[in-house]
Scaffold this active site. Structure first.
Site, PDB file in Angstrom:
ATOM      1  CD  GLN A  81       0.176   8.383   6.901  1.00 21.81           C
ATOM      2  OE1 GLN A  81      -0.427   9.238   7.560  1.00 21.81           O
ATOM      3  NE2 GLN A  81      -0.353   7.204   6.629  1.00 21.81           N
TER       4      GLN A  81
ATOM      5  CE  LYS B  89      -2.774   0.749   3.746  1.00 15.41           C
ATOM      6  NZ  LYS B  89      -2.782   2.152   4.209  1.00 15.41           N
TER       7      LYS B  89
ATOM      8  N   GLY C  21      -4.977   8.016   5.338  1.00 19.46           N
ATOM      9  CA  GLY C  21      -4.078   9.031   5.896  1.00 19.46           C
ATOM     10  C   GLY C  21      -2.931   9.334   4.957  1.00 19.46           C
TER      11      GLY C  21
ATOM     12  CE  LYS D  11      -0.303   4.727  12.823  1.00 19.55           C
ATOM     13  NZ  LYS D  11       0.308   5.432  11.705  1.00 19.55           N
TER      14      LYS D  11
ATOM     15  NE  ARG E 184       6.136   6.644   0.739  1.00 18.50           N
ATOM     16  CZ  ARG E 184       5.215   6.457   1.695  1.00 18.50           C
ATOM     17  NH1 ARG E 184       4.113   5.734   1.460  1.00 18.50           N
ATOM     18  NH2 ARG E 184       5.350   7.012   2.885  1.00 18.50           N
TER      19      ARG E 184
ATOM     20  CG  ASP F  69       0.518   0.273   9.503  1.00 18.44           C
ATOM     21  OD1 ASP F  69       0.169   1.105  10.361  1.00 18.44           O
ATOM     22  OD2 ASP F  69       0.878   0.598   8.355  1.00 18.44           O
TER      23      ASP F  69
ATOM     24  NE  ARG G  98      -4.903   0.196  13.204  1.00 21.58           N
ATOM     25  CZ  ARG G  98      -4.314   0.455  12.054  1.00 21.58           C
ATOM     26  NH1 ARG G  98      -3.005   0.583  12.004  1.00 21.58           N
ATOM     27  NH2 ARG G  98      -5.026   0.581  10.942  1.00 21.58           N
TER      28      ARG G  98
ATOM     29  CB  SER H 260       4.768  10.375  11.133  1.00 22.10           C
ATOM     30  OG  SER H 260       3.953  10.472   9.981  1.00 22.10           O
TER      31      SER H 260
HETATM   32  C1  S3P Z   1       2.398   5.005   6.148  1.00 18.68           C
HETATM   33  C2  S3P Z   1       2.981   5.415   7.317  1.00 18.68           C
HETATM   34  C3  S3P Z   1       2.498   5.018   8.638  1.00 18.68           C
HETATM   35  C4  S3P Z   1       1.569   3.806   8.543  1.00 18.68           C
HETATM   36  C5  S3P Z   1       0.550   3.954   7.446  1.00 18.68           C
HETATM   37  C6  S3P Z   1       1.248   4.097   6.112  1.00 18.68           C
HETATM   38  C7  S3P Z   1       2.968   5.484   4.867  1.00 18.68           C
HETATM   39  O1  S3P Z   1       1.766   6.078   9.185  1.00 18.68           O
HETATM   40  O2  S3P Z   1       0.926   3.589   9.776  1.00 18.68           O
HETATM   41  O3  S3P Z   1      -0.302   2.846   7.404  1.00 18.68           O
HETATM   42  O4  S3P Z   1       2.633   4.912   3.802  1.00 18.68           O
HETATM   43  O5  S3P Z   1       3.752   6.433   4.904  1.00 18.68           O
HETATM   44  P1  S3P Z   1       2.459   7.313   9.981  1.00 18.68           P
HETATM   45  O6  S3P Z   1       3.284   8.063   9.038  1.00 18.68           O
HETATM   46  O7  S3P Z   1       1.311   8.127  10.485  1.00 18.68           O
HETATM   47  O8  S3P Z   1       3.252   6.708  11.078  1.00 18.68           O
END
Ligand code: S3P
Length: 431
Positions: free
Chosen positions: A170, A21, A95, A343, A26, A316, A347, A168
């Site tokens: 993200q 995913k 997210g 999340k 990306r 995750d 969780r 993080s």
């Molecule tokens: C992700 C980063 C993680 C992860 C999410 C996917 C990503 O989140 O929990 O399922 O693809 O960058 P965080 O960046 O909030 O830690």
């Protein structure tokens, strides 16, 4: 949808979980910013990655699906080829879509509004709003600029030096993407390593991006070239079958073509430290990402500590690892995992609540959980809380618990793994 699962006498088989995913998001977002055409194969079929495609199309990125197996062709529009969307962008449950796209939108000289479903609208967005504002974006959110919907009027960004308050990926990726559009260099300091798919992919596209320990430096203004991406299977999806394999008393399960990027492979390290019989074969590198096949066999597990830098490497997988801990001798403690509270559900709370229903000896801690292995669980009715990872953890719990387990809200698994329940039936079918 409700799914009922009964523990089979044996679990066996070989599965190819869906495309990763994180890498899928990306592969389309970063190729969109580049110039040229890109062929992406094994794109995740989940709802989250569909949300990314929908948003990119609304921004004028041509994307064609080639088949039902996750092949698509995307035309990169370059740094300044995006168009103002004529409606609100909907990131759904994702997210990653909201945070990565916000970095891209912060660089655009037009107005965008980004929203999502109830779960996503309750998750923290101040972590991206603050640094994007420092870079010069005009960006606002609901609830004191902390939540979506977000209103973004971008353009005119400048590079910043910024210390991320959380590990993080993200947040890091949001700022790295914004940095591509900024004037001057951006330097990001991370408190711990998070997944580095963005950095690896951008380097392949010709970006001047340097990783030095926990620091990432991005030089803006470069023309990026699109790249073809063949996406490996998602280790976060494979984790369900690894746990099923090591916890069931008569099991041998193989997952193929799985991404084992070290920033993601914490679940393997944690299971090995618990004494899991995991065999990693056919190791290879594809597009800068490490890939392998993994076989899991019935194991005698012992409790472990999951904390510190390991947490972002298995974030995750925490719910399903907590399930494995129920079958281990002794105590397993998760600490430093407060990020689990923000999340798709809280969780820590939902894992403790749902595994308790099945008879687990599990306590909530402010930043984690403590599980005393009891050697077994008892089937019960469980709730997904509209969280795909909880739904799938309960499905695997059903394969392991005595009697029947019913999973309510089971359909949410499709956010990352639409074929999850069919694959579960395949593994159980050998029993
Ligand atoms: C992700 C980063 C993680 C992860 C999410 C996917 C990503 O989140 O929990 O399922 O693809 O960058 P965080 O960046 O909030 O830690």
């Amino acid at each position: 949808m409700r799914r009922s699962v009964i523990s089979p006498s044996r679990i066996g088989g070989t599965l190819a979980p869906p495309g990763d995913k994180s890498i899928s998001h990306r592969s389309t977002i970063l190729n969109a910013v580049a110039e040229g055409e890109a062929l992406v194969t094994n794109y995740s079929p989940g709802g989250d990655c569909e949300s990314t495609l929908r948003c990119l199309r609304s921004l004028g990125v041509p994307i064609r699906r080639m088949d039902q197996e996750g092949s698509l062709v995307l035309q990169g529009v370059g740094l300044d080829g995006f168009r103002e969307p004529d409606n609100v962008l909907n990131a759904g449950n994702s997210g990653t879509t909201m945070r990565l796209l916000s970095g891209l939108l912060a660089g655009q000289p037009f107005l965008s509004i980004v929203t999502g479903d109830g779960s996503l609208r309750s998750r923290p967005m101040d972590r991206i709003i603050k640094p994007l504002r420092q870079m010069g974006a005009r960006i606002q959110g609901r609830d004191g600029d902390s939540k979506a919907p977000l209103v973004i009027r971008g353009g005119g960004l400048r590079g910043i030096e910024y210390t991320l308050p959380v590990a993080s990926a993200q947040l890091k990726s949001c700022l790295v993407i914004a940095a591509l559009f900024a004037e001057g260099e951006t330097t990001l300091h991370q408190p711990a390593a998070s997944r580095d798919h963005t950095e690896l992919m951008l380097q392949q596209m010709g970006a001047t991006l340097v990783e030095d320990g926990l620091t990432v430096k991005v030089k803006p203004g470069q023309r990026l070239r699109t790249i073809n991406v063949n996406i490996p299977a998602d280790i976060s999806s494979a984790a369900y079958w690894l746990v099923a394999g090591v916890c069931h008393p008569r099991a041998r399960v193989t997952v193929t073509n799985v991404g084992i990027n070290p920033t993601r492979a914490g679940i393997i390290d944690a299971l090995l430290s618990m004494g899991a019989r995991l065999t990693i074969t056919n190791r290879r590198s594809e597009g800068g990402e490490e890939v392998a096949d993994i076989t899991a066999e019935s194991s005698d597990l012992t409790g472990t500590e999951v904390a510190g830098d390991l947490i972002p490497r298995l974030l995750d997988e925490a719910p399903v690892l907590a399930l494995a801990a129920c079958f281990a001798r002794g105590v397993t403690v998760f600490r430093d995992a407060q990020e689990l509270r923000v999340k798709e559900s809280d969780r820590i709370k939902t894992t403790v609540q749902e595994l308790s229903r099945l008879g687990a000896d599990i306590q909530e801690l402010p930043d984690g959980m403590e599980i005393r292995g009891t050697g077994g669980l008892k089937g019960a009715v469980g709730q997904s809380h509209n969280d795909h990872r909880l739904a799938m953890t309960l499905g695997v719990a059903g394969l392991l618990a005595r009697g029947e387990t019913e999973v309510r809200g089971a359909e949410i698994a499709s956010i990352s793994y639409p074929g999850f329940w069919e694959d579960l039936d395949k593994l159980a079918g050998s029993g």
